[in-house]
Design an enzyme around this catalytic site. Structure first.
Site, PDB file in Angstrom:
ATOM      1  CG  HIS A 119      28.546   7.586  12.930  1.00 24.86           C
ATOM      2  ND1 HIS A 119      28.263   6.428  12.254  1.00 24.86           N
ATOM      3  CD2 HIS A 119      29.112   7.213  14.099  1.00 24.86           C
ATOM      4  CE1 HIS A 119      28.659   5.405  12.987  1.00 24.86           C
ATOM      5  NE2 HIS A 119      29.188   5.840  14.106  1.00 24.86           N
ATOM      6  CD  GLU A 165      23.795   6.477   9.362  1.00 19.08           C
ATOM      7  OE1 GLU A 165      24.750   5.681   9.438  1.00 19.08           O
ATOM      8  OE2 GLU A 165      22.788   6.266   8.672  1.00 19.08           O
TER       9      GLU A 165
HETATM   10  S1  SF4 Z   1      27.519   4.396   5.021  1.00 20.54           S
HETATM   11 FE1  SF4 Z   1      28.408   3.696   6.926  1.00 20.54          FE
HETATM   12  S2  SF4 Z   1      28.866   1.529   6.544  1.00 20.54           S
HETATM   13 FE2  SF4 Z   1      28.550   2.477   4.542  1.00 20.54          FE
HETATM   14  S3  SF4 Z   1      30.584   3.049   3.817  1.00 20.54           S
HETATM   15 FE3  SF4 Z   1      29.692   4.817   4.884  1.00 20.54          FE
HETATM   16  S4  SF4 Z   1      30.402   4.655   6.994  1.00 20.54           S
HETATM   17 FE4  SF4 Z   1      30.701   2.676   6.043  1.00 20.54          FE
END
Ligand code: SF4
Length: 291
Positions: free
Chosen positions: A74, A130
């Site tokens: 995240h 995130e």
């Molecule tokens: S942005 Fe989030 S969902 Fe996409 S690959 Fe990275 S961790 Fe996984």
């Protein structure tokens, strides 16, 4: 029971990478702290905790020094890195490269917005790690929008740079952008895209899973969706499966399976979120296949 696993379900590469980075550090026999649960899946957190990974929260992090701390997929705000430097903490970097790139884009847009009295708007979930990291890259000047009800927080007469948390639902994001355009038009601006920049920042690993899982759910008589209850991606993908196939059930561990779900059904499908480990999906499959 005839059952099959959705081959595309399981960790996205960002989570897979974070888990591998953690395993590699733990194999060296070092004590490793993870700032927040490494993945929104209790079973996987338990497995890594058995290998020695210690999950800590922000308050505990601030009190640590002279140790190693893993930053999960995240990502984190810049402040976290400053604290680590001050306290001689070695960061084990496992931020997903896609999140890292998004953080830099937001930072750049925020710096540019200063020249135009613009606003950085982040479409995401309140209290999501995130999002906290993304807002941190605007020194918390960015505006968090969780849905249409928050629209009044945006000044639609000034430039807007809109970003989404990587795991949001694509349609919700597009609908929100349209709503924003309509509000800008109300201010007498004929072409709202002169004021509004919509950045396409939903992760492809998520966006591609939506249509894929819709099709998967429609091809099975009963669907078992495996995910941690804390996973926002899990909740979103589950709701998509449920909307296509009402006989979709959410489980986070094998003991939640109810045999009556399969009465009179011919084909069961087992799928999961980007935070669901493959081994857990396989465990659930083995139980269902034996019914
Ligand atoms: S942005 Fe989030 S969902 Fe996409 S690959 Fe990275 S961790 Fe996984």
């Amino acid at each position: 029971m005839t059952a099959e696993i959705d081959k595309r379900s399981g960790f996205c590469f960002g989570v897979q990478n974070a888990v591998e980075v953690a395993e590699e550090a733990l194999l060296k026999g070092e004590k490793v702290y993870s700032l927040g649960p490494i993945v929104h899946n209790d079973k996987e957190v338990e497995r890594l905790s058995d290998l020695g990974l210690v999950t800590i929260n922000q308050e505990q992090f601030k009190k640590l020094s002279n140790c190693k701390v893993l930053i999960r997929a995240h990502g984190e705000p810049p402040e976290t890195y400053l604290i680590a430097e001050k306290n001689n903490i070695t960061i084990i970097e496992a931020t997903c490269p896609i999140v890292k790139k998004l953080q830099s884009r937001i930072r750049k847009a925020w710096l540019e917005a200063k020249e135009t009295a613009g606003q950085i708007v982040i479409f995401g979930k309140k209290d999501h790690a995130e999002v906290a990291g993304l807002l941190g890259h605007t020194e918390n000047e960015g505006i968090l929008i969780t849905g249409p009800d928050d629209l009044d927080q945006i000044d639609t007469s000034r430039p807007i740079s809109l970003f989404s948390q990587t795991t949001m639902h694509l349609h919700d994001y597009q609908n929100f952008a349209d709503l924003l355009r309509a509000e800008i038009r109300k201010k007498g601006v004929n072409d709202p895209d002169k004021l509004l920049t919509v950045n396409n920042t939903i992760c492809g690993q998520i966006a591609n899973r939506e249509p894929h899982l819709s099709s998967f759910a429609g091809k099975h008589d009963v669907v078992v969706f495996v995910s941690g209850r804390e996973s926002s991606n899990g909740k979103m993908l589950y709701s998509i499966c449920k909307s296509i196939n009402p006989d979709t059930y959410f489980v986070s561990s094998p003991d939640e399976i109810d045999k009556s779900w399969f009465d009179g059904k011919r084909l069961a499908g087992i799928c999961g979120a980007t935070s669901t480990p493959k081994w857990l999906i396989e465990q659930i499959y083995n139980i269902i296949a034996a019914i």
